[in-house]
Design a protein around this motif. Structure first.
Motif, PDB file in Angstrom:
ATOM      1  N   ALA A  48       0.859  -1.184   0.000  1.00 21.60           N
ATOM      2  CA  ALA A  48       0.000   0.000   0.000  1.00 21.60           C
ATOM      3  C   ALA A  48       0.892   1.230   0.000  1.00 21.60           C
ATOM      4  O   ALA A  48       2.004   1.211   0.547  1.00 21.60           O
ATOM      5  CB  ALA A  48      -0.927   0.009   1.215  1.00 21.60           C
ATOM      6  N   VAL A  49       0.408   2.300  -0.616  1.00 22.06           N
ATOM      7  CA  VAL A  49       1.175   3.545  -0.706  1.00 22.06           C
ATOM      8  C   VAL A  49       0.272   4.699  -0.306  1.00 22.06           C
ATOM      9  O   VAL A  49      -0.954   4.647  -0.479  1.00 22.06           O
ATOM     10  CB  VAL A  49       1.725   3.764  -2.136  1.00 22.06           C
ATOM     11  CG1 VAL A  49       2.731   2.678  -2.494  1.00 22.06           C
ATOM     12  CG2 VAL A  49       0.593   3.791  -3.155  1.00 22.06           C
ATOM     13  N   ASN A  50       0.875   5.760   0.244  1.00 18.77           N
ATOM     14  CA  ASN A  50       0.096   6.933   0.624  1.00 18.77           C
ATOM     15  C   ASN A  50      -0.013   7.888  -0.561  1.00 18.77           C
ATOM     16  O   ASN A  50       0.607   7.674  -1.614  1.00 18.77           O
ATOM     17  CB  ASN A  50       0.714   7.598   1.849  1.00 18.77           C
ATOM     18  CG  ASN A  50       2.065   8.229   1.545  1.00 18.77           C
ATOM     19  OD1 ASN A  50       2.653   7.987   0.486  1.00 18.77           O
ATOM     20  ND2 ASN A  50       2.570   9.025   2.471  1.00 18.77           N
ATOM     21  N   PRO A  51      -0.809   8.951  -0.455  1.00 14.51           N
ATOM     22  CA  PRO A  51      -0.992   9.856  -1.604  1.00 14.51           C
ATOM     23  C   PRO A  51       0.309  10.458  -2.122  1.00 14.51           C
ATOM     24  O   PRO A  51       0.466  10.646  -3.338  1.00 14.51           O
ATOM     25  CB  PRO A  51      -1.934  10.931  -1.050  1.00 14.51           C
ATOM     26  CG  PRO A  51      -2.681  10.252   0.044  1.00 14.51           C
ATOM     27  CD  PRO A  51      -1.707   9.298   0.654  1.00 14.51           C
ATOM     28  N   ALA A  52       1.257  10.776  -1.221  1.00 14.86           N
ATOM     29  CA  ALA A  52       2.521  11.356  -1.682  1.00 14.86           C
ATOM     30  C   ALA A  52       3.296  10.363  -2.543  1.00 14.86           C
ATOM     31  O   ALA A  52       3.895  10.741  -3.564  1.00 14.86           O
ATOM     32  CB  ALA A  52       3.357  11.789  -0.480  1.00 14.86           C
TER      33      ALA A  52
END
Length: 525
Positions: A48-52
């Motif tokens: 999973a990755v964050n918006p940045a």
């Protein structure tokens, strides 16, 4: 018309991690690129990755080595799918404030059936807006779709192009809205979706004109079944997270409350709201659940049961009051929901008259049993129930008050004979032995029986002296023997002579009475 609300959480592992790290619900989210990493077949991939990180070009499934070469400053942490699943389950439980039919769906979704409950919030759009506003305050990204079927809501939430976070499909708009979605919107596995694309079936609308038999022969029954369920041509069950209550009432507060006195007043109001509904149906509550929804998304609960059906608001409120000290309000309680999970028929009861006590649940032993069960658990409070057996240790069993075990002699049979079935606080005559058939029985038996050394003059006469616990007792009065043979028809019966018992009722010189038995016949080993 059935209506399903689906909540899709595209960044749930990231949002869950931020929620657990914040000291308060208003803290800003981290802006540095961040991703969770999981091991798959010996490779380390981004889970999973964050918006940045998404803005920098990273995506889930990318190898960690490639991501670090592309973005050297990427911060990573090990993925924790078990904690993510547990948090998603708690979120689904928290969504129970909107409907009791809630359940987590996969690793990033919550399905909620809102049939018959949307009007309580001012309509479907107001309900979805309230849920989205609460998620936004907690920093959780999500998208809500309301449709006629679970499959349609699932596909529209993930693949539909819409400007807002709330999408509502009016009844009858399924086919037109789904026709423009890719075949992956039917919840197909990647291999099946790739096979459909290989033959030119790229969109859901391309499958509408296909004969179902041809789809089944070429791609199996899964494609046809999921398509029919999505188009509401085949029913699809929706299992809730827990047991669905038969009746429930809700109380929302303009401002969160934390004081025990306020919680008690709210509890009294909820019980007062629930009782009239039970009275109209002629039922009483046997199992209740009081849920406290906190502003941080946590749900505190008080569960209790009653020994008999009850709809006395003061009695029920008093039971909850005894356990209110176990509730942690946190930053405040914003909703309270009282649900009745088990109800039983409870006819009208005679109230008290001048000079005569009322014979109802408030004047009997039921309130005492409820208080004991509330503190110790109903399973810890038991009563003796008769069984049809002439063997003393088999003639009765201990039954928990909260259980409804069928007696060997049905209450209907006792009433037909003009007898009253024993209540929770009475001792059945069959247990005492004064039913006119058997000699009197003692109330207390030792399990296992304790050895006694006895002396007698003739084989079948009662003993004239015996020794028990190293103390001698001289028999002054005696009655017996009462010979009881083994129940030979039971499985495991030995059929030996030692299974025959001769019972004697004796009284010693100090007036103490004993029930003695001799195993086997005289002269045996």
């Amino acid at each position: 018309m059935r209506r399903i609300m689906y909540l899709w959480l595209p960044r749930w592992p990231i949002d869950r991690r931020h929620l657990s790290q914040r000291k308060n619900i208003g803290a800003p989210a981290e802006e540095a690129p961040f991703a969770t990493v999981a091991d798959a077949a010996g490779r380390r991939l981004l889970a999973a990755v964050n918006p940045a990180a998404t803005a920098a070009g990273l995506a889930p499934g990318m190898p960690l080595a490639d991501a670090l070469s592309f973005l050297p400053g990427l911060a990573t942490a090990l993925a924790k799918p078990a904690e993510d699943a547990a948090a998603l389950r708690r979120l689904a439980e928290w969504c129970g404030r909107y409907s009791p039919w809630t359940a987590p769906d996969g690793a990033d979704g919550v399905r909620i059936e809102i049939t018959g409950s949307a009007h309580l919030w001012g309509g479907e759009r107001a309900l979805a807006a309230d849920l989205m506003a609460r998620l936004d305050r907690r920093g959780v990204a999500g998208r809500i779709v309301i449709a006629d079927t679970l499959g349609a809501a699932w596909g529209m939430a993930r693949f539909a192009e819409a400007s807002g976070n709330v999408l509502i499909l009016a009844p009858g708009e399924l086919r037109a809205a789904l026709a423009l979605l890719p075949v992956e919107a039917l919840r197909l596995d990647p291999i099946t979706a790739q096979g459909l694309r290989r033959v030119g079936l790229k969109w859901v609308g391309d499958l509408y004109a296909m004969p179902r038999d041809a789809l089944v022969r070429r791609f199996g029954e899964t494609v046809a079944r999921l398509l029919d369920q999505t188009l509401d041509e085949m029913p699809e069950p929706l299992s809730p997270l827990g047991e669905v209550p038969s009746r429930r009432v809700r109380l929302s507060f303009a401002e969160p409350i934390t004081e025990p006195a306020d919680l008690m007043l709210a509890t009294e109001r909820l019980t007062a709201d629930l009782v009239p509904r039970l009275a109209r149906e002629g039922t009483g509550a046997r199992r209740l659940d009081l849920a406290f929804h906190r502003v941080d998304g946590r749900v505190e609960r008080i569960r209790l049961g009653t020994a008999r059906p009850s709809r006395d608001p003061r009695h029920l409120a008093a039971l909850f009051k005894e356990r209110l000290d176990t509730i942690d309000p946190g930053l405040g309680i914003e909703d309270m929901i009282l649900a009745a999970y088990a109800v039983e028929p409870l006819p009208a009861e005679q109230i008290g008259l001048p000079g005569q006590a009322a014979r109802n649940e408030t004047s009997g032993i039921a309130p005492l049993l409820d208080r004991l069960g509330n503190r110790l658990g109903l399973d810890a409070v038991s009563r003796l129930e008769p069984r049809e057996s002439h063997i003393p240790e088999r003639a009765s069993v201990r039954v928990a008050i909260g259980e409804a075990l069928a007696s060997s002699v049905a209450p209907a049979k006792a009433e037909a004979q003009g007898q009253l079935a024993p209540g929770p606080g009475s001792l059945d005559p069959r247990l005492r032995g004064d039913d006119g058939i058997r000699p009197p029985r003692p109330i207390r038996l030792f399990d296992p029986p304790e050895p006694v050394e006895a002396f007698w003059l003739l084989p079948d006469d009662p003993p004239f002296r015996f020794m028990w616990r190293r103390r001698r007792h001289r028999v002054m009065r005696a009655d017996g023997p009462e010979r009881i043979a083994e129940e030979w028809w039971r499985p495991g019966a030995s059929g030996e002579v030692d299974a025959i018992r001769d019972y004697y009722r004796v009284e010693d010189e100090e007036g103490r009475r004993f029930w003695l038995f001799r195993a086997g016949l005289h002269g045996g080993d």
